[in-house]
Design a protein around this motif. Structure first.
Motif, PDB file in Angstrom:
ATOM      1  N   SER A 217       0.826  -1.208   0.000  1.00  0.00           N
ATOM      2  CA  SER A 217       0.000   0.000   0.000  1.00  0.00           C
ATOM      3  C   SER A 217       0.859   1.256   0.000  1.00  0.00           C
ATOM      4  N   GLU A 218       0.829   1.968  -1.130  1.00  0.00           N
ATOM      5  CA  GLU A 218       1.577   3.229  -1.220  1.00  0.00           C
ATOM      6  C   GLU A 218       1.032   4.260  -0.229  1.00  0.00           C
ATOM      7  N   LEU A 269       2.876  -0.456  -8.940  1.00  0.00           N
ATOM      8  CA  LEU A 269       3.949  -0.609  -9.919  1.00  0.00           C
ATOM      9  C   LEU A 269       4.063  -2.049 -10.400  1.00  0.00           C
ATOM     10  N   LEU A 270       3.805  -2.996  -9.494  1.00  0.00           N
ATOM     11  CA  LEU A 270       3.907  -4.406  -9.859  1.00  0.00           C
ATOM     12  C   LEU A 270       2.678  -4.880 -10.623  1.00  0.00           C
ATOM     13  N   GLY A 271       1.540  -4.216 -10.360  1.00  0.00           N
ATOM     14  CA  GLY A 271       0.297  -4.634 -10.991  1.00  0.00           C
ATOM     15  C   GLY A 271      -0.416  -5.731 -10.237  1.00  0.00           C
ATOM     16  N   THR A 274       2.181  -7.588  -3.749  1.00  0.00           N
ATOM     17  CA  THR A 274       3.598  -7.945  -3.779  1.00  0.00           C
ATOM     18  C   THR A 274       3.861  -9.309  -3.154  1.00  0.00           C
ATOM     19  N   SER A 275       2.856  -9.906  -2.533  1.00  0.00           N
ATOM     20  CA  SER A 275       3.012 -11.273  -2.031  1.00  0.00           C
ATOM     21  C   SER A 275       3.329 -12.233  -3.166  1.00  0.00           C
ATOM     22  N   GLY A 276       2.829 -11.934  -4.378  1.00  0.00           N
ATOM     23  CA  GLY A 276       3.129 -12.787  -5.527  1.00  0.00           C
ATOM     24  C   GLY A 276       4.608 -12.811  -5.854  1.00  0.00           C
TER      25      GLY A 276
END
Length: 464
Positions: A217-218, A269-271, A274-276
């Motif tokens: 979360s940004e 940014l990752l789409g 980020t757990s992936g």
């Protein structure tokens, strides 16, 4: 849609002011429950795994208060609950109780639709149950003290000192890290942002495909840094939008340098979460070794078992890095409960008794927390035998949810919530977008950051 709802609610607020002559908030008058037969409605977002727990405790509640009939509806996600209630308020059809976040309550309060809870909390009236036993209408001193302070105080984040919500179940952000990798490469687990920065090169040196950190979360990242650094973000009273400061621009500039060096990515940014990236084990593919995300999503931060039936690595969980060890701050998230005003005061009184029951019953808090992945809002739940056994099972594999809950309970003194007001959700969206823009936009860093902050403030003001 939300702007249309906002305009309608603002009109209702102005009408209420003209009709009542009220210019400042005050605690609402309350009445004790007198045993009347009433039906109360409850909007939430629970799935079948949680409504099963809820049903069992509604039955327990009804054994005490058989004339209070509780009906509930699962209304999609949190924003769906907000949007539906905002529409229903305009015609007086809102439910009695709802899952809520602080900015939802600020929106509902434009029409003064939310019941303040101070009178109920402090009530010394006695209520008689079906079995002849009695209870105090309000909260006892012991019940108040049992709430985790940061969760309880969220109910007063509206600028007028009044209580509008009680916490039901909570989550926060934690740092997930690949413990197997850290141990094998003698990498210390960071406790501060400086320590985090110091291990970036060490991680990349050990794995050329590494992006050391993913942050989901940004917005949370920006707001948490303001809390940790004690720099301005927003205020519940005007001026509301305070985040354009040199100190805040400085930490964004630091994060930009991390991104430019390939040390960090975010959900936008990752789409995807980020757990992936954190659980990725493919050869020759980018992967991270740290992930900051929701404590309630611990099972999504665990890699799939291999063909041998074992996890490819052990997950460690710890508190997110801090700017100052003497000012530890982590965000408080997860649903609270608010009660809506109704023409029949007995509905409101009955609603209070049900909210009080859910939030102060240790057994419910324990079962609901284990089923949901959220953490309980009461300190004493950790001592409940079933929940204590759950915590004792904590590990970085099969029982990762217990490990996450354990970390959350250990950092209970660090929780914070941001001020809530009409426009607070816009501020949250804007600082999240601002952080993303400052990481990726080409050009002179100082100019990019300065312009992004100024534009974010303008956007907040134009949408306010």
């Amino acid at each position: 849609m939300m702007k249309k709802l906002l305009s309608t609610l603002l009109a209702l607020c102005l009408l209420a002011s003209l009709m009542t002559g009220m210019v400042t908030a005050s605690a609402d008058e309350i009445v004790a429950y007198d045993g009347s037969e009433v039906t109360i409605t409850f909007y939430h977002t629970m799935g079948s795994n949680l409504t099963g727990v809820l049903d069992a405790y509604i039955a327990e509640f009804n054994a005490l208060y058989p004339n209070i009939h509780v009906e509930y509806t699962s209304v999609g996600g949190y924003d769906d609950v907000r949007d539906q209630i905002a529409t229903e308020i305009t015609v007086g059809a809102q439910p009695n109780i709802a899952y809520c976040y602080p900015d939802h309550v600020a929106l509902y309060n434009l029409a003064r639709a939310v019941q303040t809870l101070d009178g109920y909390i402090d009530s010394t009236a006695t209520v008689t149950r079906a079995d002849g036993t009695t209870e105090t209408m309000g909260l006892t001193a012991e019940q108040k003290a049992d709430f985790i302070e940061g969760y309880y105080n969220e109910g007063r984040q509206f600028g007028d000192g009044l209580m509008y919500t009680l916490p039901l179940s909570k989550s926060t952000e934690v740092l997930y890290y690949n413990k197997t990798f850290f141990d094998a490469n003698n990498i210390p687990v960071p406790t501060t942002w400086d320590e985090l920065e110091a291990i970036f090169e060490q991680i990349v040196a050990a794995d050329e495909y590494a992006i050391p950190l993913g942050y989901d979360s940004e917005a949370n990242w920006f707001i948490t840094m303001c809390e940790q650094l004690k720099t301005p973000y927003t205020s519940a009273t005007e001026p509301h939008f305070l985040f354009n400061t040199p100190e805040n621009q400085a930490f964004i500039k630091r994060f930009r340098s991390w991104y430019e060096n390939g040390f960090v990515t975010t959900q936008t940014l990752l789409g995807g979460y980020t757990s992936g990236l954190f659980t990725e084990q493919g050869e020759g593919e980018l992967r991270s070794y740290m992930s900051i995300g929701s404590s309630a999503g611990a099972t999504y931060q665990r890699p799939a078992k291999g063909a041998d039936g074992n996890y490819p690595f052990e997950v460690g969980i710890t508190t997110i890095p801090q700017a100052d060890a003497n000012n530890k701050k982590v965000i408080s998230q997860g649903p609270s409960l608010c009660i809506f005003k109704k023409a029949n005061p007995q509905e409101v009184a009955a609603s209070w008794l049900f909210v009080k029951y859910l939030t102060t019953t240790v057994e419910f808090q324990a079962e609901f927390s284990m089923a949901s992945g959220y953490v309980p809002v009461l300190k004493s739940v950790a001592e409940h035998p079933v929940y204590a056994e759950f915590l004792a099972s904590a590990d970085g594999g099969d029982f990762i949810a217990a490990l996450s809950a354990k970390v959350c309970l250990e950092q209970q003194d660090a929780y914070y919530t941001s001020p809530a007001f009409n426009g607070s959700s816009t501020a949250r969206d804007e600082v999240g977008a601002l952080l993303t823009k400052c990481l990726v936009e080409a050009g002179d860093a100082d100019t990019v950051i300065k312009n992004a902050f100024e534009q974010a403030i303008q956007n907040c003001l134009s949408d306010f």
